[in-house]
Scaffold this active site. Sequence first.
Site, short mmCIF file in Angstrom:
data_model
loop_
_atom_site.label_atom_id
_atom_site.label_comp_id
_atom_site.label_asym_id
_atom_site.label_seq_id
_atom_site.Cartn_x
_atom_site.Cartn_y
_atom_site.Cartn_z
N ASP A 1 -5.29 0.12 -3.73
CA ASP A 1 -5.37 -1.41 -3.83
C ASP A 1 -3.69 -1.87 -3.47
O ASP A 1 -3.67 -3.05 -2.94
CB ASP A 1 -5.63 -1.87 -5.02
CG ASP A 1 -7.01 -1.65 -5.41
OD1 ASP A 1 -7.73 -1.86 -4.72
OD2 ASP A 1 -7.34 -1.05 -6.38
N HIS B 1 -4.45 5.85 -11.58
CA HIS B 1 -6.00 5.99 -11.20
C HIS B 1 -6.52 7.02 -12.17
O HIS B 1 -6.06 7.91 -12.63
CB HIS B 1 -5.84 6.59 -9.76
CG HIS B 1 -7.17 6.41 -9.14
ND1 HIS B 1 -8.10 7.20 -9.25
CD2 HIS B 1 -7.51 5.54 -8.29
CE1 HIS B 1 -9.34 7.20 -8.52
NE2 HIS B 1 -8.77 6.06 -7.95
N HIS C 1 -11.63 -2.80 -11.59
CA HIS C 1 -12.37 -1.90 -10.61
C HIS C 1 -11.97 -2.55 -9.32
O HIS C 1 -10.98 -1.80 -8.58
CB HIS C 1 -13.85 -1.81 -10.80
CG HIS C 1 -14.47 -0.71 -9.85
ND1 HIS C 1 -13.80 0.00 -8.80
CD2 HIS C 1 -15.85 -0.55 -9.34
CE1 HIS C 1 -14.45 1.09 -8.43
NE2 HIS C 1 -15.69 0.37 -8.39
#
Length: 378
Positions: free
Chosen positions: A315, A264, A224
């Site tokens: 990210d 994702h 996560h």
Amino acid sequence: MTDELQKGLEGVLVAESDLSKIDGDEGRLIYRGYGIEDLAKHASYEEVIYLLWHGELPDAGELDSFTDSMVAERSVDEDVLETVGQLAAADENPMAALRTAVSMLSAYDPDADAPATDEAATLRKGRRIVAKIPTILAAYARERDGQNPVEPREDLDHAANFLYMLNGEEPDDVLAETFDMALVLHADHGLNASTFSAIVTASTLSDLHSSVTSAIGTLKGPLHGGANQDVMEMLKEVDDSDRDPIGWVENALEEGRRISGFGHRVYNVKDPRAKILGERSQELGEAAGTPKWYEYSTKVEEYMLEEKGLAPNVDFYSASTYYQMGIPIDIYTPIFAMSRSAGWIAHATEYVEDNRLIRPRARYTGPEDQQFVDVEDR
């Protein structure tokens, strides 16, 4: 009641929310109706917190009052800071240290005993939590490096104050603006795993500190919140190898390694936050004369999209952005928590307004009709 199994609750609707919407096919993210691109470009993090908590953007007077109330809560009790120092000395994981410190904050909160249904008290607690997390995180980072914590300043906004407490010097406008934008981009993202943890805890009518602590513990997991740190470590490996980024990735995949920062559970196209951060990563690299981190990233992105059909998530470009700002790699995920705390609090507060205890079921797959045998005869 259906017996259909939805592993990981994928696609299962468990709540209604006015807070944020994700369009995974179009690559869109909105907070209360506002596109993330507009908010990242025009809104401060304080404005976004207000938007999430109060349902609308503040006017100038409301923003000043809200910002002043946040600034007034930045200081952290000495007992908490002493504990943070002890955790740093013990080389505790930064997310674990943050989790412990946030839990400890409840002991010093004047609204600690207010019921979860008291929305005004919950938002006061939320304001204190969000205001104090940067102070805790900066103190941890400095204590770990053998430096004394830096007191928060009242004349800096949320983002600039954190960078000041972290580095001991006021950041320039570009770094402060970039970090503020990163906080805006990470503030909320629907019912991701950590937000779901927050509302599960809130649904029991537990306190807000418990909800945020639950969320931090969930965000700590590498599936996560840890991907931005993994991305930067990967880019550094590419740099150290003196190999072309594409050749490095091909070799890593052949070895069975996972390339972090791609794919994702909701987006089927490029994460809109990755687009924004990618542009800022490029600007920072060009300004500093170190464009290689952005160049490595774009080559890896192109390869993964063409060969694997995977687009980058937030990210992927937050990693090189933070690195070029001089932020230690292992506090990338705590910074994620620092920003997302606003969203966790918004969702916990919203859910309790029409609360129902969250209690899913599991399909039993174990044995049945076992015959008990006394311990002497086993």
